[in-house]
Design a protein around this motif. Structure first.
Motif, PDB file in Angstrom:
ATOM      1  N   GLN A 167     -15.685  68.246  34.705  1.00 23.43           N
ATOM      2  CA  GLN A 167     -15.658  68.003  33.346  1.00 23.43           C
ATOM      3  C   GLN A 167     -14.088  68.035  33.187  1.00 23.43           C
ATOM      4  OE1 GLN A 167     -18.371  70.719  31.503  1.00 23.43           O
ATOM      5  NE2 GLN A 167     -19.717  68.797  31.062  1.00 23.43           N
ATOM      6  N   VAL A 184     -10.905  68.080  30.279  1.00 21.67           N
ATOM      7  CA  VAL A 184     -10.726  68.159  29.012  1.00 21.67           C
ATOM      8  C   VAL A 184      -8.899  68.202  28.690  1.00 21.67           C
ATOM      9  CG1 VAL A 184     -10.517  69.730  26.675  1.00 21.67           C
ATOM     10  CG2 VAL A 184     -12.307  69.796  28.438  1.00 21.67           C
ATOM     11  N   GLU A 185      -8.421  67.053  27.839  1.00 22.31           N
ATOM     12  CA  GLU A 185      -6.910  66.703  27.610  1.00 22.31           C
ATOM     13  C   GLU A 185      -6.479  67.572  26.393  1.00 22.31           C
ATOM     14  OE1 GLU A 185      -8.688  62.738  29.224  1.00 22.31           O
ATOM     15  OE2 GLU A 185      -9.500  64.356  27.859  1.00 22.31           O
ATOM     16  N   CYS A 211      -4.443  68.130  31.223  1.00 17.90           N
ATOM     17  CA  CYS A 211      -5.791  68.104  31.619  1.00 17.90           C
ATOM     18  C   CYS A 211      -6.477  69.308  32.296  1.00 17.90           C
ATOM     19  CB  CYS A 211      -5.997  66.637  32.329  1.00 17.90           C
ATOM     20  SG  CYS A 211      -7.704  66.312  32.830  1.00 17.90           S
ATOM     21  N   TYR A 229      -5.891  59.312  28.642  1.00 18.52           N
ATOM     22  CA  TYR A 229      -6.827  59.933  29.303  1.00 18.52           C
ATOM     23  C   TYR A 229      -6.640  60.443  30.670  1.00 18.52           C
ATOM     24  CZ  TYR A 229      -9.573  57.128  25.969  1.00 18.52           C
ATOM     25  OH  TYR A 229     -10.009  56.682  24.739  1.00 18.52           O
ATOM     26  N   TYR A 257     -14.631  60.279  37.186  1.00 16.58           N
ATOM     27  CA  TYR A 257     -14.857  61.313  35.977  1.00 16.58           C
ATOM     28  C   TYR A 257     -13.610  61.298  34.882  1.00 16.58           C
ATOM     29  CZ  TYR A 257     -17.913  63.471  39.263  1.00 16.58           C
ATOM     30  OH  TYR A 257     -19.123  63.790  40.166  1.00 16.58           O
ATOM     31  N   TRP A 258     -14.018  61.295  33.740  1.00 20.27           N
ATOM     32  CA  TRP A 258     -12.875  61.033  32.700  1.00 20.27           C
ATOM     33  C   TRP A 258     -12.975  61.957  31.811  1.00 20.27           C
ATOM     34  CZ3 TRP A 258      -9.242  56.882  32.984  1.00 20.27           C
ATOM     35  CH2 TRP A 258      -9.488  55.878  33.843  1.00 20.27           C
ATOM     36  N   GLY A 259     -11.891  62.250  31.058  1.00 17.11           N
ATOM     37  CA  GLY A 259     -11.707  63.123  29.958  1.00 17.11           C
ATOM     38  C   GLY A 259     -11.802  62.422  28.720  1.00 17.11           C
ATOM     39  N   GLN A 260     -11.934  62.927  27.770  1.00 16.48           N
ATOM     40  CA  GLN A 260     -12.171  62.403  26.348  1.00 16.48           C
ATOM     41  C   GLN A 260     -10.976  61.815  25.529  1.00 16.48           C
ATOM     42  OE1 GLN A 260     -11.684  65.536  26.482  1.00 16.48           O
ATOM     43  NE2 GLN A 260     -10.148  66.053  24.913  1.00 16.48           N
ATOM     44  N   GLY A 261      -9.962  62.033  26.327  1.00 17.01           N
ATOM     45  CA  GLY A 261      -8.622  61.577  25.572  1.00 17.01           C
ATOM     46  C   GLY A 261      -7.700  62.322  24.593  1.00 17.01           C
ATOM     47  N   THR A 262      -6.538  62.252  24.531  1.00 13.69           N
ATOM     48  CA  THR A 262      -5.664  62.976  23.552  1.00 13.69           C
ATOM     49  C   THR A 262      -4.681  62.076  22.877  1.00 13.69           C
ATOM     50  OG1 THR A 262      -4.238  64.743  23.196  1.00 13.69           O
ATOM     51  CG2 THR A 262      -3.879  63.697  25.445  1.00 13.69           C
TER      52      THR A 262
END
Length: 127
Positions: free
Chosen positions: A3, A5-6, A22, A95, A116-121
Protein backbone atom coordinates in the motif's frame (compact mmCIF):
# COMPACT_ATOMS: atom_id res chain seq x y z
CA UNK A 1 0.71 -6.65 -1.68
CA UNK A 2 1.91 -3.13 -0.93
CA UNK A 3 0.00 0.00 0.00
CA UNK A 4 1.30 3.41 -0.99
CA UNK A 5 0.52 6.77 0.61
CA UNK A 6 1.77 10.02 -0.91
CA UNK A 7 2.28 13.22 1.05
CA UNK A 8 3.97 16.59 0.77
CA UNK A 9 1.96 18.18 -2.00
CA UNK A 10 0.82 21.76 -1.79
CA UNK A 11 0.83 25.22 -3.32
CA UNK A 12 4.12 26.80 -4.33
CA UNK A 13 5.14 29.76 -6.47
CA UNK A 14 6.88 29.30 -9.77
CA UNK A 15 10.59 28.83 -9.24
CA UNK A 16 10.06 27.28 -5.85
CA UNK A 17 10.71 23.79 -4.54
CA UNK A 18 8.66 21.00 -3.06
CA UNK A 19 9.37 17.45 -1.96
CA UNK A 20 6.73 14.79 -2.18
CA UNK A 21 7.04 11.48 -0.39
CA UNK A 22 5.53 8.05 -0.82
CA UNK A 23 5.43 5.71 2.15
CA UNK A 24 4.94 2.02 1.49
CA UNK A 25 3.57 -0.65 3.78
CA UNK A 26 5.08 -4.10 4.12
CA UNK A 27 8.56 -5.53 4.57
CA UNK A 28 9.37 -6.06 0.89
CA UNK A 29 9.64 -2.43 -0.21
CA UNK A 30 13.26 -2.90 -1.22
CA UNK A 31 12.22 -5.45 -3.85
CA UNK A 32 10.11 -2.93 -5.76
CA UNK A 33 10.95 -0.49 -8.51
CA UNK A 34 9.15 2.77 -7.80
CA UNK A 35 7.78 5.36 -10.15
CA UNK A 36 6.24 8.81 -10.01
CA UNK A 37 3.52 9.84 -12.43
CA UNK A 38 1.36 12.93 -12.69
CA UNK A 39 -1.99 13.82 -14.15
CA UNK A 40 -3.20 17.31 -14.90
CA UNK A 41 -6.90 18.11 -15.45
CA UNK A 42 -8.02 16.96 -18.88
CA UNK A 43 -4.74 15.21 -19.60
CA UNK A 44 -3.54 11.65 -19.50
CA UNK A 45 -1.36 10.34 -16.69
CA UNK A 46 2.28 10.80 -17.63
CA UNK A 47 5.57 9.38 -16.45
CA UNK A 48 7.73 11.67 -14.35
CA UNK A 49 10.51 9.59 -12.82
CA UNK A 50 11.44 6.10 -11.64
CA UNK A 51 14.04 4.34 -9.55
CA UNK A 52 15.09 0.72 -9.39
CA UNK A 53 14.97 -1.43 -6.25
CA UNK A 54 18.40 -0.44 -4.96
CA UNK A 55 18.35 3.22 -5.97
CA UNK A 56 21.28 2.67 -8.30
CA UNK A 57 19.34 3.41 -11.45
CA UNK A 58 17.02 6.33 -12.08
CA UNK A 59 15.15 7.83 -14.99
CA UNK A 60 13.32 11.04 -15.77
CA UNK A 61 10.93 12.48 -18.29
CA UNK A 62 12.58 15.10 -20.49
CA UNK A 63 10.22 17.74 -19.10
CA UNK A 64 11.63 17.38 -15.56
CA UNK A 65 15.22 16.33 -16.20
CA UNK A 66 17.63 18.56 -14.33
CA UNK A 67 14.89 19.92 -12.06
CA UNK A 68 13.51 16.84 -10.29
CA UNK A 69 15.40 14.21 -8.31
CA UNK A 70 14.05 10.83 -7.25
CA UNK A 71 15.51 8.95 -4.31
CA UNK A 72 14.55 6.19 -1.92
CA UNK A 73 15.27 5.11 1.63
CA UNK A 74 14.64 1.39 1.88
CA UNK A 75 15.09 1.44 5.65
CA UNK A 76 12.15 3.87 5.86
CA UNK A 77 10.07 2.25 3.09
CA UNK A 78 9.86 5.63 1.40
CA UNK A 79 10.52 7.09 -2.02
CA UNK A 80 10.93 10.82 -2.56
CA UNK A 81 10.61 13.25 -5.42
CA UNK A 82 12.47 16.51 -4.92
CA UNK A 83 11.08 19.12 -7.28
CA UNK A 84 13.05 22.32 -7.91
CA UNK A 85 12.54 25.25 -10.27
CA UNK A 86 8.86 24.42 -10.43
CA UNK A 87 6.78 25.72 -13.32
CA UNK A 88 3.02 26.24 -13.61
CA UNK A 89 2.93 23.35 -16.08
CA UNK A 90 4.09 21.04 -13.28
CA UNK A 91 0.69 21.48 -11.66
CA UNK A 92 -0.94 18.06 -11.37
CA UNK A 93 -1.86 15.26 -9.04
CA UNK A 94 1.30 13.27 -8.39
CA UNK A 95 1.04 9.52 -7.95
CA UNK A 96 3.60 6.99 -6.84
CA UNK A 97 3.55 3.43 -8.12
CA UNK A 98 5.31 0.16 -7.37
CA UNK A 99 6.43 -2.77 -9.49
CA UNK A 100 8.09 -5.87 -8.08
CA UNK A 101 11.51 -5.94 -9.73
CA UNK A 102 14.15 -7.31 -7.40
CA UNK A 103 17.75 -7.35 -8.60
CA UNK A 104 16.85 -5.50 -11.77
CA UNK A 105 18.45 -2.29 -12.94
CA UNK A 106 15.38 -1.47 -14.95
CA UNK A 107 12.02 0.09 -14.10
CA UNK A 108 8.84 0.64 -16.10
CA UNK A 109 8.25 4.07 -17.62
CA UNK A 110 4.62 3.48 -18.53
CA UNK A 111 1.65 3.29 -16.18
CA UNK A 112 0.53 -0.25 -17.14
CA UNK A 113 3.94 -1.48 -16.04
CA UNK A 114 3.13 -0.87 -12.40
CA UNK A 115 1.10 -3.06 -10.08
CA UNK A 116 0.29 -0.78 -7.16
CA UNK A 117 -0.69 2.87 -6.93
CA UNK A 118 -1.14 5.49 -4.26
CA UNK A 119 -4.08 7.86 -4.03
CA UNK A 120 -2.11 10.89 -5.22
CA UNK A 121 -1.12 14.26 -3.82
CA UNK A 122 -1.95 17.62 -5.40
CA UNK A 123 0.88 19.91 -6.46
CA UNK A 124 -0.10 23.39 -7.59
CA UNK A 125 2.43 25.86 -8.97
CA UNK A 126 1.25 29.46 -9.23
CA UNK A 127 2.69 31.89 -11.75
Amino acid sequence: QVQLVESGGGLVQAGGSLRVSCAASGRTFSSYAMGWFRQAPGKEREFVSAINWSGGSTGYADSVKGRFTISRDNAKNTVYLQMNSLKPEDTAVYYCAAKRAYYSRSYPTDAPGYDYWGQGTQVTVSS
